[in-house]
Design a protein around this motif. Sequence first.
Motif: not given
Length: 273
Positions: A46, A100-101, A104-105, A118, A121-122, A125, A212, A214, A237
Motif C-alpha cells: 500500500e 485510498n482511505p 478502505t473505510i 483499517v 492501511y490508512v 496510504q 482520495n 490521502a 469518504t
Amino acid sequence: MSVVADNSANNGSHQVVLNVNGDASKKCDDSSNQDCVPLLQKLVAEVVGTYFLIFAGCASVVVNLDKDKVVTQPGISIVWGLTVMVLVYSVGHISGAHFNPAVTIAHATTKRFPLKQVPAYVIAQVVGATLASGTLRLIFNGKSDHFTGTLPGGSDLQSFVVEFIITFYLMFVISGVATDNRAIGELAGLAVGSTVLLNVMFAGPITGASMNPARSLGPAIVHNEYKGIWIYLVSPTLGAVAGTWAYNFIRYTNKPVREITKSASFLKGGEAE
C-alpha cells in the motif's frame, strides 16, 4: 484514488499466486489468496503503490504547470487512469490495491475488509502519499515548486458535492467489479482506471478530482497548505461509503450470501471478519 476486499480461488491466475508461496500456501484458506499475505507485506504494498500513484499523477500536474501546459488536462487524466490501472494489476493480489482511505473505510463498512486493519492501511496510504509529495517538492524546487494538492475551484459546497458524486461513481464501479463474483474480475484494473480517468477529465478543473483523502492530505502536509482540506477528507469518504452501499442494494442474486461475499476479483484487501 483508487482502488479496493477478499479473493476467491475460483480465478485460475490467482491460484498461481497461491502456489508460489511454497510452505505458506499450506496454511492458507483455499477461499482467499490474501489470507496468505502477512499484514506487513500488505502495508508495504500500500505504501509503495500509493507512492507511485501520487508521484506519477502529481508529477503530471507539476510538469503541466511548469512546461506551458504541455501535458494538458486530458493528458493528466490519462496519467492518473493508467497509473491506477497498472498498480491494480501489480499489487492487487497482495494488498487489494486500495491506495485510498475512502475505499478502505467503505469496504470495512460492508464487512468486506477487516475493521482492525483499517487504521494501518490508512496510515500506510497517507505515508505513501506524503513521501511522494515530498519527493516531487525536492525535484521541482525554486520557481517550479508548484502546489500539487487539491483546492476548490469554486465554492466549498460545489466542491463537496462534486467530490461526493465522483467518489460515489468510483466506488460503485469498484464494488461491481471487485466484490461481485458475477463480474469479470480480470478487467477490474481497466474498469477502475478508466473511471478515474473519466472523473479527472471533467472534475479536475473544478476540485482537482481527488476522490482520495490521502491524495489531498499528502501534498497538504508537505506544502503546509490546508485550504479546504476538510472537503477532501469528508466528501470522498461519504461518497465511497454511499457508493458501496448503493451497489449492495442492487446486488440481488439467487446465490447464497456466503458465496457473494467471496469475490472472483483480486481487488479485495483481506478476509472479512
